[in-house]
Design a protein around this motif. Structure first.
Motif, short mmCIF file in Angstrom:
data_model
loop_
_atom_site.label_atom_id
_atom_site.label_comp_id
_atom_site.label_asym_id
_atom_site.label_seq_id
_atom_site.Cartn_x
_atom_site.Cartn_y
_atom_site.Cartn_z
N ARG A 314 96.25 50.30 32.98
CA ARG A 314 96.78 49.49 34.45
C ARG A 314 97.13 47.83 33.95
O ARG A 314 97.26 47.27 34.52
CB ARG A 314 95.85 49.67 35.18
CG ARG A 314 95.17 51.42 35.82
CD ARG A 314 96.53 51.15 37.35
NE ARG A 314 95.79 52.33 38.12
CZ ARG A 314 96.31 51.81 39.70
NH1 ARG A 314 96.73 51.38 39.76
NH2 ARG A 314 96.51 52.92 40.14
N ALA A 335 101.06 52.29 39.11
CA ALA A 335 100.46 53.84 39.23
C ALA A 335 100.22 53.21 38.05
O ALA A 335 100.48 53.19 37.02
CB ALA A 335 101.67 54.41 39.31
N ASP A 336 98.75 54.90 37.41
CA ASP A 336 98.90 54.53 36.35
C ASP A 336 99.49 54.94 35.08
O ASP A 336 101.13 56.09 35.82
CB ASP A 336 97.86 55.42 36.27
CG ASP A 336 96.78 55.32 36.39
OD1 ASP A 336 96.56 54.52 36.64
OD2 ASP A 336 95.75 56.14 37.50
N GLY A 353 105.18 55.81 35.73
CA GLY A 353 103.57 55.99 36.17
C GLY A 353 103.44 56.91 37.29
O GLY A 353 104.29 57.51 37.87
N ILE A 354 102.12 57.28 37.74
CA ILE A 354 102.10 58.46 38.68
C ILE A 354 100.59 57.27 39.45
O ILE A 354 99.77 57.00 39.14
CB ILE A 354 101.57 59.48 38.04
CG1 ILE A 354 102.14 59.98 37.07
CG2 ILE A 354 100.73 60.33 39.40
CD1 ILE A 354 101.73 61.59 36.03
N GLU A 355 101.48 58.16 41.21
CA GLU A 355 100.21 57.45 41.98
C GLU A 355 99.95 58.21 43.24
O GLU A 355 100.94 58.46 43.37
CB GLU A 355 100.45 56.04 42.40
CG GLU A 355 99.43 55.64 43.73
CD GLU A 355 97.94 55.31 42.59
OE1 GLU A 355 97.02 54.81 43.63
OE2 GLU A 355 97.83 54.80 41.45
N THR A 358 102.88 60.87 42.91
CA THR A 358 104.23 60.35 43.36
C THR A 358 104.71 59.76 41.99
O THR A 358 103.66 59.04 41.74
CB THR A 358 104.42 59.28 44.13
OG1 THR A 358 104.36 60.12 45.66
CG2 THR A 358 105.71 58.34 44.04
N SER A 359 105.26 60.09 41.38
CA SER A 359 105.73 59.38 39.84
C SER A 359 107.02 58.20 40.15
O SER A 359 107.74 58.54 40.77
CB SER A 359 107.08 60.38 39.51
OG SER A 359 105.28 61.27 38.20
N SER A 360 106.79 57.69 40.12
CA SER A 360 107.93 56.33 39.79
C SER A 360 108.15 55.62 38.33
O SER A 360 107.27 55.38 37.51
CB SER A 360 106.81 55.40 40.63
OG SER A 360 107.20 55.58 41.94
N GLU A 375 108.89 48.23 41.88
CA GLU A 375 107.93 49.82 41.53
C GLU A 375 109.65 50.56 41.84
O GLU A 375 110.17 50.77 43.74
CB GLU A 375 107.37 50.53 42.70
CG GLU A 375 106.96 51.89 42.31
CD GLU A 375 105.90 52.22 43.27
OE1 GLU A 375 105.45 53.66 43.77
OE2 GLU A 375 104.79 51.36 43.98
N ARG A 377 110.71 54.83 43.05
CA ARG A 377 110.44 55.86 42.98
C ARG A 377 110.75 56.98 42.11
O ARG A 377 112.92 56.98 41.88
CB ARG A 377 110.03 57.03 44.51
CG ARG A 377 108.71 55.84 44.73
CD ARG A 377 108.25 56.90 46.21
NE ARG A 377 109.79 56.33 47.13
CZ ARG A 377 109.42 56.23 48.48
NH1 ARG A 377 108.64 57.53 49.34
NH2 ARG A 377 109.91 56.07 49.20
N ARG A 383 104.83 65.32 38.80
CA ARG A 383 104.64 64.67 37.41
C ARG A 383 105.33 64.50 35.78
O ARG A 383 104.78 65.48 35.23
CB ARG A 383 103.23 65.25 37.54
CG ARG A 383 102.43 65.15 38.60
CD ARG A 383 100.99 65.91 38.81
NE ARG A 383 99.74 65.04 38.10
CZ ARG A 383 99.88 63.74 39.48
NH1 ARG A 383 100.25 63.33 40.50
NH2 ARG A 383 98.64 62.61 38.83
#
Length: 424
Positions: A314, A335-336, A353-355, A358-360, A375, A377, A383
């Motif tokens: 983060r 996202a991470d 990242g993933i949150e 959702t991968s963005s 961001e 998407r 993932r």
């Protein structure tokens, strides 16, 4: 040489289990038990295997926002069960990137040939069809012969032998592989591999390894014969005994040799160790003494000043470029972080990242007044854990796993307008 356990992971910052290689799962899902690719979920990277994102990825996919367009998803057609980890490399030396994977339920190490045909049929090639409980995979030219080799970490329990091995790509075409043990030992939970990174630590032209290993702390494994058949272990820092969580190699001070960056969540400490050029690390330099970071740990030049910065899940830490100047930390809102690459071809490093499933991707907009990370998407079904140009079109694509099936999927980067950053 002491042996080790490679410990498997559950979720992004999961604790160690007694079953093998600790993996920093970049795709942990609420219903998945693994970090890197499980039979029901993911691998080192992430998840997508059946292809559709909300039913529309076959046509590029419309997101719920006018600002986003989901990337088209392509499963590679694998039937492996329990994919734990994957990585890319040109194993047949034909100019494109192939994909290697380990599957602990199938007990296999394989690679999938990229034939540059955009479909769901990547031919599967064997590396080892009888490898018990593989957990982690890394790609590097271990024997300095110009082609990529494969390093695998084996899982384990109290009654089996656990080890790290290398498969040498003997003819450079991915058809013939020789297996060599780097480190192994029976039933010793004191030696658990928490992280593994590959690079030429001592400047002799071959691939060495850096790891955090249980009772030994932060270590590097020297490739003695330059062909990957003889190895020696060197301790870098015993302060990380039992508590080292991650280690990566990169030239932090721009002196031409790779240094080590490592951290411990238990110690709330992140440091880097300058390499003297011959694989000795006499002192550590602090990056953060109360950072409370979690995996993954990566290096990239985020601000474009020519020096590698440190990226965690983060935050990113600005390399001050001088030894005595403190590092500064900046948040990454979103996202991470699981992967980094120049996704929009504007010559800076963006993030994936993933949150919440959702991968963005997050645009590096550090030259703007706001210094935010806009961001966009990519998919709501897969993932993503890695980034590479898989279709050889000059745009970096995403590579991950399907959240439901755990099969490997790649996501085609549609390309972006230079001004709007919207897909072309």
């Amino acid at each position: 040489m002491k042996a080790v356990f490679c410990l498997g992971v559950l979720f992004v910052t999961a604790a160690l289990t007694a079953s093998g290689c600790q993996q920093t799962d970049k795709n942990a899902d609420n219903n998945e038990t693994d970090g890197g690719g499980d039979s029901d979920g993911d691998s080192d990277g992430d998840g997508d295997g059946d292809g559709d994102a909300d039913g529309d990825s076959d046509s590029g996919g419309d997101s719920d926002s006018d600002d986003d367009q989901l990337w088209q998803a392509f499963p590679i057609g694998s039937t492996l069960i329990g994919i734990r980890d994957y990585a890319t490399g040109d194993f047949d030396q034909d100019g494109d990137l192939d994909i290697a994977a380990v599957a602990d339920e199938s007990d296999m190490v394989v690679w999938f040939e990229n034939d540059r045909i955009i479909d769901d049929n990547w031919p599967q090639r064997g590396i080892d069809f009888q490898f018990t409980d593989p957990k982690l995979i890394r790609i590097a030219d271990i024997d300095d012969d110009g082609d990529p080799d494969v390093v695998v970490c084996q899982g384990g329990s109290l009654n089996i032998n656990t080890k790290i091995l290398v498969y040498l790509n003997e003819d450079g075409d991915g058809k013939s592989w020789s297996r060599h043990t780097i480190v192994e030992e029976f039933n010793n939970l004191l030696y658990i591999v928490n992280s593994l990174s590959v690079g030429d630590v001592d400047g002799d032209g071959d691939g060495d390894l850096v790891a955090t290993i249980g009772a030994d702390g932060l270590v590097w494994l020297e490739n003695l014969d330059q062909i990957g058949t003889a190895w020696s272990q060197h301790v870098v820092d015993t302060a990380f005994e039992y508590v080292g969580d991650g280690a990566v190699l990169g030239d932090i001070d721009q002196d031409g040799v790779p240094d080590i960056v490592s951290y411990s969540t238990e110690l709330d400490r992140m440091s880097w160790w300058p390499n003297n050029g011959a694989g000795a690390f006499p002192v550590d330099r602090p990056i953060c003494n109360s950072c409370e970071e979690t995996s993954p740990l990566s290096l990239a030049d985020i601000d474009g000043d020519g020096y590698l910065d440190v990226v965690t899940n983060r935050n990113w830490y600005h390399n001050p470029t001088t030894v005595d100047t403190p590092w500064t930390v900046s948040p990454i809102d979103g996202a991470d972080t699981t992967a980094m690459a120049d996704l929009d071809n504007d010559e800076d490093i963006d993030l994936i990242g993933i949150e919440m499933g959702t991968s963005s991707w997050f645009e590096n907009d550090l030259n703007s007044v706001s210094s935010l990370w806009p961001e966009r998407r990519i998919t709501v079904e897969g993932r993503i854990g890695q980034a590479a140009d898989l279709d050889h079109d000059g745009w970096i694509d995403g590579l991950g796993q399907d959240r439901v099936t755990g099969q490997i999927v790649w996501f085609k980067n549609p390309g972006f307008d230079a001004t709007s950053r919207y897909p072309l």
